[in-house]
Design an enzyme around this catalytic site. Structure first.
Site, PDB file in Angstrom:
ATOM      1  N   TRP A 192      39.887 -25.163  51.771  1.00 55.02           N
ATOM      2  CA  TRP A 192      40.135 -25.375  53.002  1.00 55.02           C
ATOM      3  C   TRP A 192      41.458 -25.168  53.581  1.00 55.02           C
ATOM      4  O   TRP A 192      41.993 -24.625  54.820  1.00 55.02           O
ATOM      5  CB  TRP A 192      39.148 -26.499  53.613  1.00 55.02           C
ATOM      6  CG  TRP A 192      37.805 -26.200  53.216  1.00 55.02           C
ATOM      7  CD1 TRP A 192      37.084 -26.897  52.284  1.00 55.02           C
ATOM      8  CD2 TRP A 192      37.040 -25.173  53.980  1.00 55.02           C
ATOM      9  NE1 TRP A 192      35.776 -26.570  52.546  1.00 55.02           N
ATOM     10  CE2 TRP A 192      35.643 -25.356  53.354  1.00 55.02           C
ATOM     11  CE3 TRP A 192      37.284 -24.115  54.997  1.00 55.02           C
ATOM     12  CZ2 TRP A 192      34.402 -24.399  53.579  1.00 55.02           C
ATOM     13  CZ3 TRP A 192      36.006 -23.261  55.239  1.00 55.02           C
ATOM     14  CH2 TRP A 192      34.914 -23.370  54.631  1.00 55.02           C
ATOM     15  N   ASP A 204      42.520 -31.779  59.176  1.00 61.62           N
ATOM     16  CA  ASP A 204      41.339 -31.103  59.265  1.00 61.62           C
ATOM     17  C   ASP A 204      40.488 -32.210  58.462  1.00 61.62           C
ATOM     18  O   ASP A 204      40.453 -32.313  57.253  1.00 61.62           O
ATOM     19  CB  ASP A 204      41.426 -30.017  58.592  1.00 61.62           C
ATOM     20  CG  ASP A 204      39.819 -29.420  58.472  1.00 61.62           C
ATOM     21  OD1 ASP A 204      38.864 -30.157  58.723  1.00 61.62           O
ATOM     22  OD2 ASP A 204      39.503 -28.362  57.761  1.00 61.62           O
ATOM     23  N   LYS A 257      28.994 -32.608  58.819  1.00 58.46           N
ATOM     24  CA  LYS A 257      28.991 -33.476  57.646  1.00 58.46           C
ATOM     25  C   LYS A 257      28.933 -34.992  57.991  1.00 58.46           C
ATOM     26  O   LYS A 257      28.176 -35.449  57.397  1.00 58.46           O
ATOM     27  CB  LYS A 257      30.599 -33.241  56.852  1.00 58.46           C
ATOM     28  CG  LYS A 257      30.629 -31.707  56.507  1.00 58.46           C
ATOM     29  CD  LYS A 257      32.021 -31.500  55.910  1.00 58.46           C
ATOM     30  CE  LYS A 257      32.413 -30.043  55.878  1.00 58.46           C
ATOM     31  NZ  LYS A 257      31.427 -29.197  55.017  1.00 58.46           N
TER      32      LYS A 257
END
Length: 360
Positions: free
Chosen positions: A102, A172, A196
């Site tokens: 990511w 993030d 999540k």
């Protein structure tokens, strides 16, 4: 059909109590005499829901008054591009620390919008460790420093917030927000996809220091401008009302569980149980350096990789769901988000132990 134990990386497990409440309220929410999905986001009832959910999140994370909380549409990937659009000029340096998939993706998106410099990258060790802080090449004049505290795919997690001086730190936190106590004051901006640890996909929660919003270009289309969203209480356009509602239920559930401190203790216990078994099994292995192991995402492989397909087949039959690792790394992965219970991890370890006895 009974529910299985869900170890999916995202969209991921939602607390069962939250799902049951949403189910009970689906047709008739509160005093609305309609579903929460059917009422106006500008009406009094939804405004009260929005305000309460923000208050609960502020309490959970002890968010200071000089930070705005935004409930935005999209996923974190959208904001890989939107963040440099708002907070950096095209000719301005932005520093990125890359410790997995990511982080790499965030760099690719930002490169078209600012002068991206990779200050540190763990690709040389296949993202199984975090580069030592004294090796980072940061710029004092950078617009911000971006990093991913927890890498969902590679199972690597920072154990401490890195020190970057006066440059705003951008994180993030899609896969570790609300999983343990956090000092928001150390960050300029935190953003997280909801799927999540917050609820349903399609919602992004952002916590942004107010002084950074001054940077947002006034000639940018309003829909991309974070300052405009902040000025309109995240209702510049129609928000993801059901996702926002579900997030509010999750925040209430977290408060009932004892908040993020209690969740941190539970998450550590779950991770310790699974890593402890893997390390001592002689049958499974985890590739991540112990000092960088994630509490949220535990990748593992078998010493005999020809058994991978079989362990996945048998685990699913046993009600242990979504253990297949990401295609970028293969193997297996168990995601241990807040909604995953200690009972679920015990069930996983019991299965792994039995499988090892039968095929070891």
């Amino acid at each position: 059909m009974s529910r299985g134990y869900n170890f999916a990386a995202g969209p991921a497990a939602v607390p069962e109590a939250v799902l049951r409440q949403a189910q009970a309220e689906l047709l008739d929410w509160g005093q609305a005499r309609a579903s929460v999905m059917e009422i106006s986001h500008r009406g009094k009832l939804f405004a009260e829901l929005a305000a309460e959910s923000e208050r609960d999140l502020r309490y959970l994370l002890d968010i200071p008054d000089n930070y705005k909380v935004l409930f935005l549409q999209g996923g974190a990937t959208q904001h890989f591009a939107q963040i440099p659009m708002n907070f950096a000029r095209r000719d301005q340096i932005v520093d990125y620390v890359v410790t997995g998939h990511w982080g790499e993706k965030a760099v690719r998106e930002a490169k078209t919008l600012a002068d991206v410099r990779v200050a540190a990258n763990s690709d040389s060790n296949r993202h199984t460790a975090i580069p030592a802080r004294d090796t980072w090449k940061l710029h004092a004049d950078a617009a911000y420093v971006h990093y991913t505290p927890n890498e969902t795919i590679h199972g690597v997690e920072f154990q401490h917030v890195p020190e970057v001086g006066d440059v705003p730190l951008v994180a993030d936190m899609s896969s570790d927000i609300l999983s343990r106590p956090l000092d928001v004051r150390k960050f300029g901006l935190i953003y997280a996809g909801a799927q999540k640890n917050i609820g349903a996909s399609g919602l992004v929660v952002m916590i942004v220091r107010e002084d950074l919003l001054v940077r947002c270009p006034k000639d940018m289309p309003k829909i991309f401008n974070y300052a405009e969203h902040a000025a309109n209480d995240s209702m510049l356009n129609t928000p993801n009302t059901f996702g926002w509602y579900l997030a509010g239920l999750v925040f209430e559930w977290l408060l009932e569980q004892g908040g993020v401190a209690a969740m941190g203790e539970r998450n550590r216990a779950k991770a310790d149980l699974l890593y402890g078994y893997i390390d001592n099994s002689g049958f499974y292995r985890n590739p991540v350096e112990k000092s960088a192991r994630s509490r949220m995402n535990v990748p593992f492989t078998l010493f005999d990789e020809e058994l991978n397909a079989l362990v996945l087949k048998e685990s699913e039959a046993a009600g242990l769901l979504a253990l297949k690792g990401h295609k970028a790394v293969g193997g297996m992965r168990a995601s241990l988000y807040n909604a995953v219970t200690l009972q679920a991890v015990h069930a996983l370890v019991d299965f792994m132990r039995d499988f090892a006895k039968r095929y070891g």
